[in-house]
Enzyme design. Sequence first.
Site, short mmCIF file in Angstrom:
data_model
loop_
_atom_site.label_atom_id
_atom_site.label_comp_id
_atom_site.label_asym_id
_atom_site.label_seq_id
_atom_site.Cartn_x
_atom_site.Cartn_y
_atom_site.Cartn_z
N SER A 51 30.81 61.85 64.21
CA SER A 51 30.71 62.85 63.15
C SER A 51 30.96 64.25 63.67
CB SER A 51 29.33 62.80 62.51
OG SER A 51 29.16 63.87 61.59
N ASP A 81 29.20 71.15 55.36
CA ASP A 81 29.54 70.84 53.98
C ASP A 81 29.08 71.99 53.10
OD1 ASP A 81 30.53 68.39 54.78
OD2 ASP A 81 28.67 67.31 54.35
N GLU A 93 37.90 65.54 51.23
CA GLU A 93 36.61 66.23 51.12
C GLU A 93 36.86 67.73 51.04
OE1 GLU A 93 33.85 65.14 54.16
OE2 GLU A 93 33.78 63.02 53.56
N HIS A 101 34.16 69.93 53.06
CA HIS A 101 33.92 69.82 54.50
C HIS A 101 34.86 70.75 55.25
CE1 HIS A 101 32.78 67.43 58.22
NE2 HIS A 101 33.87 68.09 58.64
#
Length: 448
Positions: free
Chosen positions: A362, A371, A414, A417
Amino acid sequence: MKIPKIIACIAALSLFPVSSAFAAPSSIVGDVNMDGTVNISDGVVLARYLHGNISFTRDQFELADVNKDDSADSLDLAQLKYIITANSGRMPVGTWVIPGTAEDYFYFDGNGNVTVTHTYDTPITNAPAGTVTENTITFEDGKLIMTDENQNTECTISWVNSSRFDITYKNGIRLPVIYYGSEPLVYDQLLNGMWISDSGRSYGITGVYGYYFEAGGDNGIKFNYKKDFNRLTFHFDNGDGDANAFITAVDSMHIDLTWDDGRVERLTKQNIETIDGVTYVNGILIANKTYDLPSTYAPNGILPDAQAAFNEMQAAARKDGLSLTICSGYRSYTYQRDLYNSYVNRDGKAKADTYSARPGHSEHQTGLAMDINMAGDAFNNTPEAKWLAAHCAEYGFIIRYPQGKQDITGYKYESWHVRYLGKELAREVTDSGLTLEEFLCIDSAYKY
């Protein structure tokens, strides 16, 4: 020597076209009134079009489509406003180049002084190849004007985006100029290291010598590179005669080789090293499906530079009436492990892998990712998401998992992100239109 596997490489994709610097001028995106520069007048014309007061020709419509989504709308007006306000009167700083077969190098010191290295005889300024001229740059009547040391040639600088401007001379010739780096160009330091080619070759270079390896081959072919009036050339003597490839700088991590037969080969710098279990590519910390972090890697929070950059971005968004918050920042190895396992239990491993990273993989564990507002598809079409996509690079961030790149990044789109890279690199990656994997020519795929 084994050739690194190239999956997300930038094959056949050119960030900037290689063409003669003395070709016919091309129009500048955003120059809606087609007067050779982008300024507030273009914003006024676009606003009148959006209100239905005027019509556009096909050429004007293409120039007004600033964000290149095949429409001319309020989003283009917002982007045009940014280009105008951010770059009006902005002096270039650092090294900039004219790409192509007639390449000049400019070094701007930020105080209006410009050193120009001429690599070919220059009919515009009558500067012979190999000479260096001292220019000055001033801001006059809303325009940046550059004049050479003999005061006999004048040109206008028009910003296209944060890393490119066009130089337009009085005779109408227009030259594209792109950003290369903050420091003056030092040739002996330009090429050292490993480079991956979009043709499948790899190049290993030390000093002014190197070897290149064909894909799947272990026997390298030696070459050297040389300066000829500051023009770099790869030189090969393969027994069948000499072969040469002229070198054009694209950005801080890419160069183009233009061979004698006109073929163009894009090289991506790729120096991969592992320090205490952490992978760095060209000095950039990488965490994706291919490269993982050890469980002991724990900055225990968003790193200070990334946090300061977010604070600056948050304040700018607030001035535009928008609110940005961090809904998920740093995550430890253990936290990510528990989060990922919960998604696997709920949706199964295959689906979980499309939106959640396995522990150690991650970006949140790096302390450089975050985020924004909400980690879900409901964020995608919000004003905040659109603002983030348009402006995050100004503060050193990139949209890490963009739309249409799922097969490359390994994750679904995303919009929320972002990953901190620093302003210079974030600008290069964003302007290239590439993902970080493509920009560095690495892949992102689990091997287990």
